[in-house]
Design a protein around this motif. Sequence first.
Motif, PDB file in Angstrom:
ATOM      1  N   GLY A 129      -1.373 -36.735 -58.173  1.00 32.93           N
ATOM      2  CA  GLY A 129      -2.343 -35.581 -58.480  1.00 32.93           C
ATOM      3  C   GLY A 129      -1.735 -34.267 -57.766  1.00 32.93           C
ATOM      4  N   GLU A 133      -4.342 -36.298 -51.507  1.00 31.66           N
ATOM      5  CA  GLU A 133      -5.538 -37.061 -51.705  1.00 31.66           C
ATOM      6  C   GLU A 133      -6.054 -37.324 -53.072  1.00 31.66           C
ATOM      7  N   ASP A 134      -5.332 -36.737 -54.218  1.00 30.85           N
ATOM      8  CA  ASP A 134      -5.561 -36.825 -55.334  1.00 30.85           C
ATOM      9  C   ASP A 134      -4.797 -38.049 -56.099  1.00 30.85           C
ATOM     10  N   GLN A 136      -3.532 -41.670 -57.262  1.00 29.08           N
ATOM     11  CA  GLN A 136      -4.106 -42.835 -57.610  1.00 29.08           C
ATOM     12  C   GLN A 136      -3.018 -44.192 -57.624  1.00 29.08           C
TER      13      GLN A 136
END
Length: 261
Positions: A129, A133-134, A136
């Motif tokens: 991301g 925190e983005d 995956q």
Amino acid sequence: MSTPFYVSPQQAMADRAEYARKGIARGRSVVVLQYADGVVFVAENPSRALHKVSEIYDRIAFAAVGKYNEFENLRIGGVRYADLRGYTYDRADVTARGLANVYAQTLGTIFSSAAEKPYEVELIVAEVGNAPEDDQIYRLPHDGSIVDEHGSVAVGGNADQISSYLDQRHRDGMTLGEALKLAVESLSRDNNGGERTLTAEQLEVATLDRTRPQQRKFKRILGRQLSRLLEENGAAVSAESSEGAADEASDSEDTSGSESS
């Protein structure tokens, strides 16, 4: 007339799961770690022709262990799905979550079908991301279930032992060199607690680097660059050990001096 042999559905599924797990356990492990600038994939793979780690789309990569022909078919299917969806709708509509769902449906259908054997594969699908925190990471076992992973994940032969080692040592914000060093250390440990030495020629390493200016974030780390990263981190460890030994020596000298006075 003889009575037909009966196997309960529960026993049949358990036998299929055991068959798939044994096939996966024979494969060398793959480790995936988050680091400050993205996601790094490290596999023990001496072959230069058969890749365990591959690019799927702009921000998405794929790693697998097990039977090569089976996970290669899944990889090709994933590339076709991503290309078609990106062309039909928008490139931003191609996500790791969507791809993981497609793989889960395929693996689940094959696993539950009595007409064919289950796939002896375990997959990892990761997407980088714009911020850590983005990111995956999804792990897909042989039965088509989806496990949402964070930080680090391992699949393959001694995945449980490697995962435990990574959980204790992985931290947020690691540099690429630190993450690579940790991944190699985890892969070097065998089932008996001993350690092996893995060289650059025995490793397949790739990253999803969010800092790359182009749309495609996937990059393989090969040859001299990989050797340099391994050597630099090995040298850093040696330097830290030397500094620690020097500090201990000076401490012992100070202690002995105070005792003599």
